[in-house]
Design a protein around this motif. Sequence first.
Motif, PDB file in Angstrom:
ATOM      1  N   ALA A 166       4.272  16.821  -8.894  1.00 36.60           N
ATOM      2  CA  ALA A 166       4.198  16.599 -10.338  1.00 36.60           C
ATOM      3  C   ALA A 166       2.982  17.342 -10.872  1.00 36.60           C
ATOM      4  O   ALA A 166       2.088  17.746 -10.115  1.00 36.60           O
ATOM      5  CB  ALA A 166       4.105  15.112 -10.668  1.00 36.60           C
ATOM      6  N   SER A 167       2.918  17.512 -12.173  1.00 31.37           N
ATOM      7  CA  SER A 167       1.736  18.111 -12.791  1.00 31.37           C
ATOM      8  C   SER A 167       0.692  17.032 -13.039  1.00 31.37           C
ATOM      9  O   SER A 167       1.029  15.859 -13.258  1.00 31.37           O
ATOM     10  CB  SER A 167       2.121  18.774 -14.121  1.00 31.37           C
ATOM     11  OG  SER A 167       2.458  17.785 -15.080  1.00 31.37           O
ATOM     12  N   PRO A 168      -0.597  17.380 -13.002  1.00 27.80           N
ATOM     13  CA  PRO A 168      -1.637  16.388 -13.306  1.00 27.80           C
ATOM     14  C   PRO A 168      -1.452  15.775 -14.693  1.00 27.80           C
ATOM     15  O   PRO A 168      -1.725  14.580 -14.887  1.00 27.80           O
ATOM     16  CB  PRO A 168      -2.928  17.210 -13.216  1.00 27.80           C
ATOM     17  CG  PRO A 168      -2.593  18.352 -12.315  1.00 27.80           C
ATOM     18  CD  PRO A 168      -1.155  18.674 -12.610  1.00 27.80           C
ATOM     19  N   GLU A 169      -0.995  16.590 -15.652  1.00 35.09           N
ATOM     20  CA  GLU A 169      -0.796  16.084 -17.016  1.00 35.09           C
ATOM     21  C   GLU A 169       0.273  14.992 -17.044  1.00 35.09           C
ATOM     22  O   GLU A 169       0.118  13.971 -17.732  1.00 35.09           O
ATOM     23  CB  GLU A 169      -0.399  17.228 -17.956  1.00 35.09           C
ATOM     24  CG  GLU A 169      -1.492  18.259 -18.200  1.00 35.09           C
ATOM     25  CD  GLU A 169      -1.546  19.346 -17.148  1.00 35.09           C
ATOM     26  OE1 GLU A 169      -2.218  20.357 -17.396  1.00 35.09           O
ATOM     27  OE2 GLU A 169      -0.919  19.189 -16.068  1.00 35.09           O
ATOM     28  N   GLY A 228      10.661  22.442 -14.775  1.00 38.79           N
ATOM     29  CA  GLY A 228      10.551  21.072 -15.267  1.00 38.79           C
ATOM     30  C   GLY A 228       9.253  20.418 -14.849  1.00 38.79           C
ATOM     31  O   GLY A 228       8.602  19.717 -15.643  1.00 38.79           O
ATOM     32  N   VAL A 229       8.820  20.669 -13.618  1.00 37.56           N
ATOM     33  CA  VAL A 229       7.588  20.048 -13.110  1.00 37.56           C
ATOM     34  C   VAL A 229       6.359  20.605 -13.823  1.00 37.56           C
ATOM     35  O   VAL A 229       5.501  19.844 -14.288  1.00 37.56           O
ATOM     36  CB  VAL A 229       7.474  20.238 -11.585  1.00 37.56           C
ATOM     37  CG1 VAL A 229       6.098  19.801 -11.089  1.00 37.56           C
ATOM     38  CG2 VAL A 229       8.568  19.456 -10.871  1.00 37.56           C
ATOM     39  N   ILE A 230       6.239  21.937 -13.917  1.00 40.65           N
ATOM     40  CA  ILE A 230       5.021  22.504 -14.506  1.00 40.65           C
ATOM     41  C   ILE A 230       4.962  22.288 -16.017  1.00 40.65           C
ATOM     42  O   ILE A 230       3.897  22.437 -16.618  1.00 40.65           O
ATOM     43  CB  ILE A 230       4.880  24.009 -14.170  1.00 40.65           C
ATOM     44  CG1 ILE A 230       6.027  24.826 -14.766  1.00 40.65           C
ATOM     45  CG2 ILE A 230       4.783  24.202 -12.684  1.00 40.65           C
ATOM     46  CD1 ILE A 230       5.911  26.316 -14.500  1.00 40.65           C
ATOM     47  N   ILE A 235       8.802  14.218 -11.983  1.00 43.12           N
ATOM     48  CA  ILE A 235       8.420  14.464 -10.588  1.00 43.12           C
ATOM     49  C   ILE A 235       9.569  15.199  -9.906  1.00 43.12           C
ATOM     50  O   ILE A 235      10.719  14.745  -9.960  1.00 43.12           O
ATOM     51  CB  ILE A 235       8.119  13.135  -9.868  1.00 43.12           C
ATOM     52  CG1 ILE A 235       6.924  12.434 -10.535  1.00 43.12           C
ATOM     53  CG2 ILE A 235       7.849  13.368  -8.383  1.00 43.12           C
ATOM     54  CD1 ILE A 235       6.651  11.038 -10.011  1.00 43.12           C
ATOM     55  N   GLY A 236       9.269  16.342  -9.284  1.00 44.66           N
ATOM     56  CA  GLY A 236      10.325  17.193  -8.761  1.00 44.66           C
ATOM     57  C   GLY A 236      10.322  17.330  -7.252  1.00 44.66           C
ATOM     58  O   GLY A 236       9.279  17.242  -6.602  1.00 44.66           O
ATOM     59  N   LEU A 249      -0.141  21.965  -8.755  1.00 42.03           N
ATOM     60  CA  LEU A 249       0.829  20.919  -8.459  1.00 42.03           C
ATOM     61  C   LEU A 249       0.179  19.816  -7.627  1.00 42.03           C
ATOM     62  O   LEU A 249      -0.588  20.087  -6.704  1.00 42.03           O
ATOM     63  CB  LEU A 249       2.023  21.488  -7.689  1.00 42.03           C
ATOM     64  CG  LEU A 249       2.913  22.501  -8.411  1.00 42.03           C
ATOM     65  CD1 LEU A 249       4.035  22.949  -7.482  1.00 42.03           C
ATOM     66  CD2 LEU A 249       3.485  21.916  -9.688  1.00 42.03           C
ATOM     67  N   THR A 250       0.481  18.585  -7.960  1.00 31.91           N
ATOM     68  CA  THR A 250      -0.044  17.439  -7.226  1.00 31.91           C
ATOM     69  C   THR A 250       1.072  16.828  -6.392  1.00 31.91           C
ATOM     70  O   THR A 250       2.144  16.523  -6.913  1.00 31.91           O
ATOM     71  CB  THR A 250      -0.587  16.373  -8.190  1.00 31.91           C
ATOM     72  OG1 THR A 250      -1.654  16.941  -8.967  1.00 31.91           O
ATOM     73  CG2 THR A 250      -1.110  15.160  -7.423  1.00 31.91           C
TER      74      THR A 250
END
Length: 300
Positions: A166-169, A228-230, A235-236, A249-250
């Motif tokens: 997932a992205s931190p945001e 979609g994730v970035i 969550i991808g 990416l986290t």
Amino acid sequence: MDWDKLRIFHAVADAGSLTHAGDVLHLSQSAVSRQIRALEDSLGTTLFHRHARGLILTEQGELLFDATSSMVRKLDTTAARIRDSEEEVFGELKVTTTTGFGTMWLVPRLAKLYERYPDLKIDLMLEERVLDLPMREADVAIRMKEPAQQDLIRRRLLNIRMRLYASPEYLERMGTPHTIEDLRQHRLICQSPQTPQVSSGAVLVQTLLTHNMTSMLMVNNYFGVLQGVINHVGIGVLPDYLTADFPQLTRVLPEIESGEVPVFLAFPEELRTSRRVSAFRDFVLEEIQSIRKLQNETDS
């Protein structure tokens, strides 16, 4: 048999039309038709059925087309070997790989390859279908499993796993899940298990779907999942090789991952000495080594 007539026959059989073959050969339709009639007369047989939809090969025509197709493949291979000098790399190279690996990993790196070999012409075919390398549908393949075809030189490049990212945001806005049950409070981005993909990825997605996700986005390739994730959609499920190019990416729920997926590079035995193939293979291996080095530095 007359080589010129065979060449014209092959073009007509391949195009299914006198007109289209004439365009390819830069000949008039009448000239092409005369050559076909002359070839049929010399063989004492009919090579095409003529009808309103075009031309269809007769049984005898199919036999001749198989022979000319084999000749064309051998001539193409010979021409490639002749063009490849010991010092230069140029000309066309047909490469096939999956849509995900091609769009997310290979294409972004090709600028480096073109810097070394500016006269190289790459025909990149991105699809899940496994192309027939011995039949020269492609020169080089990068696949997510070991090729089963015979007479191929193959090299394992790396092993990958599908993991959750997932992205931190997104995580700052929606929170970080700590158990697989927590995923039900999030939007899962993945491919449908029925979509052509590596079997380990499909198994992982099928497992996640048993937990009754309340919100989902399904995309038919990993590039769409990545977008979609970035862009903070959810969550991808993504391959772990992306972390080298997308360090932002986290990883989510580190205990959840697919089985190991081997990535192979393969090409026909007859292209062993091709400079284009060697240059591409060496370039890919160098890039893989850089990924491994980065991953080792991250792990340490």
